[in-house]
Design an enzyme around this catalytic site. Structure first.
Site, PDB file in Angstrom:
ATOM      1  N   HIS A   1       0.833  -1.209   0.008  1.00  0.00           N
ATOM      2  CA  HIS A   1       0.075  -0.023  -0.171  1.00  0.00           C
ATOM      3  C   HIS A   1       0.931   1.281  -0.105  1.00  0.00           C
ATOM      4  O   HIS A   1       0.461   2.306  -0.562  1.00  0.00           O
ATOM      5  CB  HIS A   1      -0.689   0.116   1.196  1.00  0.00           C
TER       6      HIS A   1
ATOM      7  N   SER B   1      -2.230  -8.124   3.334  1.00  0.00           N
ATOM      8  CA  SER B   1      -2.640  -8.069   4.625  1.00  0.00           C
ATOM      9  C   SER B   1      -2.967  -9.452   5.130  1.00  0.00           C
ATOM     10  O   SER B   1      -2.864  -9.692   6.588  1.00  0.00           O
ATOM     11  CB  SER B   1      -3.956  -7.385   4.805  1.00  0.00           C
TER      12      SER B   1
END
EC number: 6.3.2.1
Lengths: 287, 287
Positions: B40, B189
């Site tokens: 990210h 994640s």
């Protein structure tokens, strides 16, 4: 003369500059397939009233026509449309070519099960996929604050409202009541297909709505009874060749058995070789 | 601290004013499901480089999870995410609640036949419909000039690119290469689900790509041969429990039989109970 654009890039940068010109002007948008009539003029009038800038698109969208439908013969007259837009005070006209809208065929398919597969969707498979794609494209190109849709195409209006809601589009959809000719026939670009005799028979649609309204107002709330009365009435008229459907639904197009105020009659039928659609909101108000 | 919004209306009016502030600032957008990692951060870094304003959304979209998937246990930590966004110089964070994004369940269904029904779409029915809806919603809310998507979710990137093209969305989609941990495991994640032993086995995915790349560079262009070599290699590792697919396609995700430069290997498998996906662009360049 309204400013005419044929390229997506050009109308976008023109509108971006105009909107962001410090003053944050509001944009009203009237998407059409051209061959403008009094119905379109009502949409334009309302947009002019509610916005600083009014944009009209003129584009016969091949994607929403099925095989064997009237895409090729759909009436087109850009010069006449532009003159009418000028007369009405339209600021911007967007009239793209097919190559500009669809440099390649879209692969995305957009459905709203329970909505796009019924009524018009059942008789014109793929129609609302084509409508959804072109409306989303046009809304992404023009990025209006408000967009105006006629209630004449009631199911289309509901499809567009649902898309805007489900996809959080930053636009207010403004529905505009159907405009009718003196004898009650809903204004439509397709009315030019009708011969004088067919044109006369076509007014039976409106008369059948009045008949149903009268039955409803005198206490008949059985949807089947009203539908049968409408069908019987319509089929008595010469040139009414085939009824695709006569349906009564609630405001959100769910079928009803018991009719109440605000429910809609929806009709699709052939007069001669011309397929017409229309709809009517049932109410207790006297006409 | 980045400015935090939870309401669509509020972020919209904030960004509208900011953008239209005479200076016409460009907006970069990084949509995420939160629990931010180095991948990210790369998206954010590029957005900061290319735009005056960077907006990050943090939203675990229930619509893209199937029954029995990890929606409930998906890792969430808004405070940590906000701290990372501040560190990275993010201007605006949009972190809506479910009620704000889906006051009612969307009825629209969005498919791209030949794309959303394959690979991830075949193993996670409805997944890309959920992705398409949330991405369109977020793009309509933020209205960015550019949006950043990681190549880690390569098929998702292709779905988004196709939606933007087919629906004329006024945004540039910027793909960003996958960021990997030191041992080659793609940042995700979901890596927190892995036990230390599983974490070690997970690096086999990257190693299998290197193996395939080596085979390709020494003249093997038979897709089946490469796929079998990858599968054999993966299944030798403990904790690699089940391979959903190992596929080789061209850039646009069409399956290929003869492999050429630029084709992609795509893998989905379970390490323990954790489903991981990854992909790799085959090239003649030496690593």
């Amino acid at each position: 003369m309204p400013k005419l654009f044929k390229k997506i890039k050009e109308i976008r940068s023109f509108l971006k500059e105009l909107k962001c010109n410090g003053s944050n002007l509001s944009v009203g948008f009237v998407p059409t397939m051209g061959y403008l009539h009094k119905g379109h003029m009502e949409l334009i009038k309302l947009s002019k009233l509610q916005n600083e800038i009014t944009v009209v698109s003129i584009y016969v969208n091949p994607l929403q026509f099925g095989a064997g439908e009237d895409y090729e013969r759909y009436p087109r007259d850009l010069e006449r449309d532009l003159a009418m837009c000028e007369e009405a005070g339209v600021d911007v006209v967007f009239a793209p070519e097919d190559q500009e809208m669809y440099p390649e065929l879209p692969k995305v398919k957009i459905d709203i099960p329970g909505l796009t597969d019924r009524l018009e969707g059942a008789y014109r498979p793929g129609h609302f996929n084509g409508v959804a794609i072109v409306v989303l494209k046009l809304l992404h190109i023009v990025q209006p604050d408000r967009a105006y849709f006629g209630e004449k195409d009631y199911q289309q209006l509901k499809v567009v409202e649902r898309l805007v809601k489900d996809l959080s589009l930053p636009v207010e959809i403004v529905p505009v009541p159907t405009v009718r000719e003196e004898d009650g026939l809903a204004c439509s670009s397709r009315n030019v297909y009708l011969s004088p005799e067919e044109r006369q028979s076509a007014s039976a649609i409106y008369k059948s709505f009045l008949l149903a309204q009268k039955l409803f107002q005198s206490g008949n709330t059985d949807a089947n009874l009203l539908k049968e009365a409408i069908k019987d009435f319509l089929l008595k008229h010469p040139h009414v060749r085939k009824i695709d459907y006569v349906e009564i639904t609630d405001e959100e197009l769910n079928p009803v058995e018991e009719v109440k105020e605000g429910d809609r009659i929806l009709v699709a039928l052939y007069v001669g070789n011309t397929r017409l659609i229309d709809n009517w909101r049932l109410s207790h108000e006297k006409l």
